[in-house]
Write a protein that holds these residues in place. Structure first.
Motif, short mmCIF file in Angstrom:
data_model
loop_
_atom_site.label_atom_id
_atom_site.label_comp_id
_atom_site.label_asym_id
_atom_site.label_seq_id
_atom_site.Cartn_x
_atom_site.Cartn_y
_atom_site.Cartn_z
N ASP A 177 13.09 6.69 -12.45
CA ASP A 177 13.10 7.32 -11.30
C ASP A 177 12.10 7.40 -10.20
O ASP A 177 12.26 7.55 -9.33
CB ASP A 177 13.26 8.91 -12.03
CG ASP A 177 14.16 9.04 -12.97
OD1 ASP A 177 15.25 8.33 -12.87
OD2 ASP A 177 14.27 9.72 -13.84
N VAL A 178 10.97 7.48 -10.85
CA VAL A 178 9.87 7.12 -9.88
C VAL A 178 9.94 6.00 -8.97
O VAL A 178 9.59 6.12 -7.68
CB VAL A 178 8.41 7.18 -10.52
CG1 VAL A 178 7.15 6.90 -9.54
CG2 VAL A 178 8.39 8.38 -11.23
N VAL A 179 10.10 4.87 -9.39
CA VAL A 179 10.38 3.37 -8.64
C VAL A 179 11.53 3.62 -7.86
O VAL A 179 11.37 3.41 -6.70
CB VAL A 179 10.69 2.26 -9.96
CG1 VAL A 179 11.33 0.85 -8.98
CG2 VAL A 179 9.37 1.93 -10.68
N GLY B 227 0.85 -1.23 -0.03
CA GLY B 227 -0.03 0.12 0.02
C GLY B 227 0.86 1.30 -0.01
O GLY B 227 0.67 2.19 -0.74
N LEU B 228 1.90 1.06 0.83
CA LEU B 228 2.75 2.36 0.74
C LEU B 228 3.74 2.59 -0.56
O LEU B 228 3.89 3.57 -0.77
CB LEU B 228 3.93 2.41 1.95
CG LEU B 228 2.92 2.71 3.30
CD1 LEU B 228 3.99 2.11 4.64
CD2 LEU B 228 2.77 3.99 3.49
N LEU B 229 4.02 1.57 -0.92
CA LEU B 229 4.97 1.56 -2.41
C LEU B 229 3.82 2.15 -3.42
O LEU B 229 4.25 2.99 -4.35
CB LEU B 229 4.90 0.24 -2.92
CG LEU B 229 6.53 -0.15 -2.30
CD1 LEU B 229 6.66 -1.91 -2.77
CD2 LEU B 229 7.48 0.52 -2.81
N GLY B 230 2.24 1.63 -3.36
CA GLY B 230 1.42 2.49 -4.55
C GLY B 230 1.21 3.75 -4.07
O GLY B 230 1.08 4.62 -4.95
N LEU B 231 1.14 4.13 -2.91
CA LEU B 231 0.78 5.63 -2.50
C LEU B 231 1.89 6.47 -2.71
O LEU B 231 1.86 7.59 -3.28
CB LEU B 231 0.59 5.84 -0.90
CG LEU B 231 -0.38 6.82 -0.37
CD1 LEU B 231 -1.67 6.89 -0.89
CD2 LEU B 231 -0.59 6.68 1.17
N GLY B 232 3.16 5.81 -2.50
CA GLY B 232 4.52 6.55 -2.91
C GLY B 232 4.64 6.96 -4.23
O GLY B 232 4.95 7.90 -4.67
N TRP B 233 4.13 5.87 -5.21
CA TRP B 233 4.40 5.84 -6.55
C TRP B 233 3.42 7.08 -7.19
O TRP B 233 3.74 7.99 -7.88
CB TRP B 233 4.04 4.53 -7.01
CG TRP B 233 3.87 4.54 -8.56
CD1 TRP B 233 3.07 5.19 -9.44
CD2 TRP B 233 4.68 3.74 -9.35
NE1 TRP B 233 3.54 4.97 -10.67
CE2 TRP B 233 4.44 4.01 -10.77
CE3 TRP B 233 5.89 2.74 -9.23
CZ2 TRP B 233 4.95 3.09 -11.74
CZ3 TRP B 233 6.52 1.98 -10.07
CH2 TRP B 233 6.21 2.39 -11.48
N TRP B 234 2.22 6.80 -6.53
CA TRP B 234 1.09 7.89 -6.87
C TRP B 234 1.60 9.35 -6.52
O TRP B 234 1.53 10.13 -7.47
CB TRP B 234 -0.11 7.58 -6.12
CG TRP B 234 -1.46 8.25 -6.77
CD1 TRP B 234 -1.48 9.15 -7.75
CD2 TRP B 234 -2.60 8.44 -5.90
NE1 TRP B 234 -2.70 9.65 -7.92
CE2 TRP B 234 -3.37 9.25 -6.56
CE3 TRP B 234 -3.17 7.57 -4.83
CZ2 TRP B 234 -4.91 9.46 -6.19
CZ3 TRP B 234 -4.31 8.17 -4.23
CH2 TRP B 234 -5.30 9.00 -5.00
N GLY B 235 2.04 9.46 -5.45
CA GLY B 235 2.39 10.67 -4.96
C GLY B 235 3.51 11.42 -5.72
O GLY B 235 3.68 12.44 -6.31
#
Length: 146
Positions: free
Chosen positions: A47-49, A24-32
């Motif tokens: 870069d985003v990853v 969930g945090l990986l997804g939220l971080g990716w989105w942000g």
């Protein structure tokens, strides 16, 4: 109550909970990060990853630069390191559970000790437990069975 087979409070917590929170945090971080770095020229999804993974060790440059950040990145920026610390705590607890249990068993008082894995040992342990005694079950080490 058998000391060997009781539920130990030192057994690690639910690992799937930790996996779900990381995902969930990986997804939220990716989105942000995707929202907040979309204006940067030459930015790729690599870069985003990379910066998303860096959130777990508090090293993501876009989140460290200050300025306005999306709520998704704000939440991930604070919860991702907390998840990493929780994972370290669980790893240490899993590592030392056996040592702590052995220490407690060595210091235990007022119990009966039953050695072995035979039917007779099971019967004796069950009879002692039925009589209300605390029973410590120990397994015979392989070197002693020959």
């Amino acid at each position: 109550m058998s000391l060997l087979f009781r539920r130990d409070p030192l057994i690690p917590l639910d690992p799937p909970r930790l996996r779900r929170s990381r995902r969930g945090l990986l997804g939220l971080g990716w989105w942000g990060l995707a929202l907040d770095t979309s204006h940067q020229p030459g930015r790729t999804w690599y870069d985003v990853v990379y910066h998303d993974l860096q959130l777990f060790v508090m090293g993501a440059d876009p989140a460290s630069g200050g300025g306005p950040l999306s709520w998704q990145l704000q939440v991930a920026r604070f919860l991702a390191p907390a998840t990493a610390v929780y994972a370290l705590f669980e790893a240490a607890r899993a590592l030392f559970t056996g040592e702590i249990r052995r220490f407690r068993d060595r210091r235990a008082r007022g119990h009966a000790i039953v050695v072995g894995e035979t039917d007779a040992a099971d019967t004796v342990a069950a009879a002692l437990e039925a009589a209300g005694h605390r029973v410590l079950r120990t397994l015979t080490p392989p070197a002693c069975t020959t």
